[in-house]
Design an enzyme around this catalytic site. Structure first.
Site, PDB file in Angstrom:
ATOM      1  N   HIS A   1       0.443  -4.856  -0.406  1.00  0.00           N
ATOM      2  CA  HIS A   1       0.569  -5.784   0.730  1.00  0.00           C
ATOM      3  C   HIS A   1       2.027  -5.821   1.211  1.00  0.00           C
ATOM      4  O   HIS A   1       2.711  -6.843   1.106  1.00  0.00           O
ATOM      5  CB  HIS A   1       0.108  -7.169   0.264  1.00  0.00           C
TER       6      HIS A   1
ATOM      7  N   GLU B   1      -0.058  -2.553   5.380  1.00  0.00           N
ATOM      8  CA  GLU B   1      -0.608  -2.479   4.035  1.00  0.00           C
ATOM      9  C   GLU B   1      -1.523  -1.271   3.845  1.00  0.00           C
ATOM     10  O   GLU B   1      -2.317  -0.946   4.728  1.00  0.00           O
ATOM     11  CB  GLU B   1      -1.423  -3.747   3.744  1.00  0.00           C
TER      12      GLU B   1
END
Length: 287
Positions: free
Chosen positions: A161, A262
């Site tokens: 992330h 991400e």
């Protein structure tokens, strides 16, 4: 403490906001700082510039998830399942291995294995390893998941992330996803991605991952972003001013200095057969 030296490369343990960390430093001056909590990359400095966004409003209590850097979301993406949001890996302590240096590059592995805390919320035997590899102008994060069950398959979703630092979100563009299937989670509509993505307000979209590199331009520099095809999706996220103000662990204008790009598995879980292994990576290169 892990230590390695080759051609001046070094690794050392240190504390950041009270959290135990490992830092890799290259002869060229590039560095990466990784917290043992979550094997969470907190900082990547390349060519004298911080390349990751890290919120100054984090609690740093060793329990709350860290906002910014590169959280490892495993074994669940967001709230798509019965586990805590984005899984449990980002809140647990990983074990740092010995740093390995080769020429002007270096890497270090962080490991999370089945334990009483994981079994309390996920009845699955596994070993997850995050390799943090640093080379001049480049950071590569490789997540390896081993299914150590004797008979049962392992199923998971997740993401690297990554919060990238930008000078001004209004001057930022992302290229390379043009024509890829796109789900706009804010408007809940499906379509195809524009060749250049711009960011004005809340932006939360999931794409079929592209075979070619993405390029992030923020007005002063360009960053090339690649991921392995074993990740089915790319997620691009910025909370915008309104949602950012509602996030207790973000400064009011933090949205203007970051963009998440991400490597992810959002919709369809990855399946690993008993005794099997899965590997997925994301690579960031200053260009």
């Amino acid at each position: 403490m892990a230590n390695a030296t080759a051609a001046g490369s070094a690794a050392c343990g240190e504390l950041h906001q009270g959290l135990a960390c490992q830092r890799l430093t290259l002869p060229c001056g590039d560095t990466v700082l990784v917290a043992l909590q979550g094997a969470h990359v907190l900082s990547w400095v390349s060519q004298g510039r911080e390349r990751l966004f890290l919120s100054p409003n984090n609690l740093w209590d060793g329990q709350a998830a860290i906002r910014g850097g590169v959280p490892v979301c495993f074994p669940q993406f967001n709230q798509r399942g019965t586990l805590p949001k984005h899984g449990f890996a980002r809140n647990m302590s990983w074990v740092a291995g010995e740093a390995v240096a080769s020429g002007d590059a270096a890497h270090i592995d962080f490991t999370l294995s089945t334990n009483a805390d994981t079994l309390a919320i996920w009845q699955q035997a596994f070993v997850a390893v995050l390799r943090v590899a640093l080379a001049p102008g480049q950071l590569t994060l490789t997540l390896t998941v081993n299914n150590t069950e004797a008979q049962n398959d392992l199923h998971f979703t997740g993401a690297l992330h990554t919060y990238l630092a930008v000078d001004d979100i209004d001057l930022t563009e992302l290229r390379g996803l043009g024509g890829r299937p796109e789900w706009d989670a804010v408007a809940d509509v499906h379509g195809l991605a524009d060749e250049a993505l711009y960011f004005d307000g809340e932006f939360d979209r999931v794409y079929d991952s592209a075979a070619n590199p993405l390029h992030l331009q923020d007005g002063t520099s360009t960053l090339q972003i690649e991921q392995s095809p074993s990740w089915a999706n790319s997620v691009v996220w910025n909370p915008g001013e309104g949602k950012c103000a509602a996030l207790a662990d973000m400064p009011a204008h933090g949205f203007a200095r970051m963009l998440c790009v991400e490597a992810a598995q959002v919709f369809e879980p990855i399946s690993i057969s008993a005794g099997g292994q899965w590997v997925g990576w994301q690579r960031l290169t200053v260009s």
